[in-house]
Design an enzyme around this catalytic site. Structure first.
Site, short mmCIF file in Angstrom:
data_model
loop_
_atom_site.label_atom_id
_atom_site.label_comp_id
_atom_site.label_asym_id
_atom_site.label_seq_id
_atom_site.Cartn_x
_atom_site.Cartn_y
_atom_site.Cartn_z
N ASN A 80 0.83 -1.19 0.00
CA ASN A 80 0.00 0.00 0.00
C ASN A 80 0.87 1.26 0.00
OD1 ASN A 80 -1.87 2.01 0.44
ND2 ASN A 80 -3.08 0.84 1.89
N ASP A 81 1.45 1.61 1.16
CA ASP A 81 2.23 2.86 1.25
C ASP A 81 3.32 2.96 0.18
OD1 ASP A 81 0.77 3.37 3.50
OD2 ASP A 81 2.34 2.83 4.92
N VAL A 82 3.96 1.82 -0.09
CA VAL A 82 5.12 1.87 -0.99
C VAL A 82 4.71 2.09 -2.45
CG1 VAL A 82 6.53 0.45 0.53
CG2 VAL A 82 5.22 -0.65 -1.31
N THR A 83 3.38 2.16 -2.69
CA THR A 83 2.91 2.40 -4.06
C THR A 83 2.13 3.71 -4.14
OG1 THR A 83 0.81 1.29 -3.63
CG2 THR A 83 2.60 -0.09 -4.45
N ALA A 88 1.20 3.69 7.31
CA ALA A 88 1.29 5.14 7.53
C ALA A 88 -0.07 5.76 7.83
CB ALA A 88 1.93 5.81 6.32
#
Ligand code: NAP
Length: 598
Positions: free
Chosen positions: A524-527, A565
């Protein structure tokens, strides 16, 4: 003492430089094994603990030494076992050797270890009992063993520069540890083995259980827990040495300084790491816990601790202040980690790794045990280096790393990226399978959800199915995907994905535009494109996997809930993006079945 200190400092600094040189060559692929390997090596605090537990230094020292033996041996046994479990998984292409070969190699290893341990033990035994090497002080002989052990540790870390040599390197490090521990058992100060044996049994059982049974998904928590055990051992030995030396410390300010550092760094690392483990295990909220004036009160507390340490160096007999300082250090560790959450967490874990190394080195200075100074310095360097790498990956500043909690992301002030709202498209497995029809290139983006769902085996099978249909499948690995540096690499290695199919962020990002499908599995966050284009997002500035540039995007997750996050993901509102809701493992299995049926 001053000369000893001088030598100790030289060793500490040189080991740090050497560590930096060796550790900076470890590829991101092996960052998780690196963490657990340095963790296991820093369990060398066992040698100091053995002496305190077995010597006749008084009941309190014996008891504290016993707990320290149990903690350190848990780290040694658990750390090496889990490192080996991880390293066994890293394969390039087909590994042709069978199960029998593996068992044979294991047996050979055990026999060799027993033979060497017996050999070393008999040398020291003979030396002590019969004066075999007349005129040689047994403690000096032990010093030479420690030098060999230190060399083996460095070679062990050097092995981690490539998966091919990593296990051999770790074998050398294990051997070095065995030499140091067996040698120490014959230390001239040890007069009683009862508590030592008790501590070793407890540590072996605890470490063995952790090493054998802990799932790969729980490796981050285990690592944080071992940092706390190592730090606890250092703190207890510091207290024990303070009590033992008592009024003598008035004449030995260097020793008092070392004890002070040991208990302060050890104390704050102990509670800080426990907090990190609890957050990662989701026993506590992952989100930052903040309150007004937090930074000011933390800095004031730190100033009081430093002030107490300075006073104690001048007046070592102020024992009430000493215990107050230890308690404040414990409180400080707790307060240091509670406001940290979200994207700063990986840095905290490796920073605590570094602190645990420093506590170990401080213990080395207290006991004037050079191998502890070396391993403490190596562990400290490794943790610090990983922190810096993590910082870069998350676009955090080096000052943020140094001041830990003080550089937390103002999540609440920034608020979630709620302006990312729009239409979300979802599909079902058979529709998703149709999207894979005739595709030439697929990039799989794994994230924390893959770890939670234990979907790595399914993902690997899905990749095989696609490869058989002529699709080029690659994996995109973000440096902070999951909950620990290198987390995804370990999970995919567990699922037999050859490491030459895994690509780091900078390598794979240019290939997203030509990918027919980007398959996001629990990431999620890393995209999140907000990291690039939404200044109010807490993720702003963090480099991401540029999934949104692929021709089509399929996201496997259970709901629209945010990731670590705590912010909404703009990607999900992109017209090219389709959500396949459900547990990642179930979804992958359904996809495989659909693909096999078409
Ligand atoms: P992430 O942002 O935490 O997102 C994980 C996603 O997985 C969630 O949105 C969740 O959505 C989904 N998920 C959870 N269980 C699932 C299941 N059973 N099946 C399918 N999906 C599931 O993960 P990430 O993209 O890997 O990013 C990592 C984050 O963790 C970063 O913010 C990073 O800074 C932080 N972090 C990293 C480290 C490290 O060193 N790697 C350490 C600590 C923290 P649903 O609930 O809707 O399913």
């Amino acid at each position: 003492m001053t000369t000893e200190l001088e030598i100790g400092l030289y060793i500490f600094i040189l080991a740090g430089f050497l560590g930096y040189h060796v550790i900076s060559r470890v590829p991101p692929l092996l960052h998780t094994p690196l963490m657990s390997a340095t963790n296991a090596m820093s369990g060398i605090s066992l040698v100091g603990s053995l002496v305190v537990a077995g010597a006749d230094f008084g009941m309190l020292s014996t008891f504290l030494g016993f707990i320290a033996v149990a903690c350190s041996s848990t780290n040694v046994v658990g750390g090496f076992l889990i490192t080996d479990r991880m390293l066994k998984m890293f394969k390039k292409g087909e590994d042709s050797r069978g199960e029998r070969g593996v068992r044979y190699r294991l047996l050979r290893r055990v026999v060799l270890l027993i033979l060497v341990a017996g050999f070393l033990a008999s040398i020291i035994w003979l030396e002590e009992l019969r004066g075999f090497f007349r005129g040689v002080d047994p403690t000096n002989a032990l010093g030479f063993f420690y030098i060999v052990s230190a060399v083996l540790f460095i070679l062990g870390l050097k092995g981690l520069s490539a998966p091919k040599y990593a296990r051999k390197g770790m074998f050398l490090a294990e051997f070095g540890m065995l030499m140091a521990v067996v040698g120490t058992l014959f230390h001239h100060n040890i007069v009683e083995y009862r508590w030592i044996i008790g501590g070793l049994i407890i540590g072996t059982i605890a470490g063995g259980s952790m090493g054998w049974w802990i799932p790969m998904t729980a490796v981050p928590q285990r690592t944080a827990l071992s940092h706390s055990l190592g730090a606890l051992a250092a703190t207890l030995i510091g207290i024990s040495e303070y009590v033992r030396h008592g009024a003598e410390l008035v004449n030995d300010r260097v020793l008092m300084t070392a004890i002070g550092f040991e208990v302060v760094i050890g104390g704050l690392t102990f509670t800080g790491s426990l907090m990190a483990a609890a957050k990662l295990q989701e026993l506590l909220r992952g989100a930052p816990i903040t309150y007004k004036g937090q930074n000011t009160s933390n800095i004031t507390l730190l100033a009081v601790i430093v002030g107490s340490l300075i006073y104690l160096i001048a007046v070592p007999t102020a024992s009430s202040l000493f215990y107050l300082m230890v308690s404040l250090a414990l409180l400080f560790g707790f307060l240091l980690v509670i406001p940290i959450g979200a994207a700063d967490m990986p840095v905290v874990i490796s920073l605590l790794n570094s602190y645990a190394g420093l506590a170990d080195a401080a213990m080395g200075f207290v006991l004037m045990n050079k191998i502890q100074i070396i391993t403490g310095s190596l562990d400290g360097t490794s943790g610090f280096l990983l922190s810096i790498l993590m910082c870069r990956a998350m676009n955090r500043s080096a000052m943020n790393v140094l001041f830990g909690a003080f550089g937390k992301i103002e999540t609440e002030a920034a608020g979630p990226a709620a302006d990312a709202r729009g239409t979300v498209r979802s599909l079902v497995p058979n529709e998703a399978a149709l999207l894979f029809d005739g595709v030439r290139s697929v990039i799989i983006v794994p994230g924390y959800g893959m770890a939670v769902a234990q979907a790595q085996h399914g993902v690997s099978e899905l990749a095989n199915v696609l490869t058989k249909r002529g699709t080029n499948v690659r994996y995109a690995i973000h440096p902070v995907a999951g909950r620990m540096p290198g987390h995804m690499n370990v999970l995919l290695a567990e699922a037999n994905v050859p490491y030459d199919q895994l690509f780091e962020m900078d390598e794979i990002n240019p290939f997203f535009p030509e990918a027919d499908v980007a398959l996001v599995v629990g990431a999620n966050d890393v995209t999140n494109p907000a990291a690039k284009n939404n200044k109010s997002s807490p993720l702003y500035g963090m480099p991401i996997l540029e999934v949104e540039r692929a021709k089509a995007i399929i996201v496997l997750k259970r709901s629209m809930r945010p990731g670590f996050a705590g912010v909404d993901n703009e990607l999900y509102y992109n017209p090219k993006c389709m959500m396949l809701f459900g547990d990642a493992r179930d979804s992958v299995v359904k996809l495989i079945n659909e693909l096999k049926n078409t």
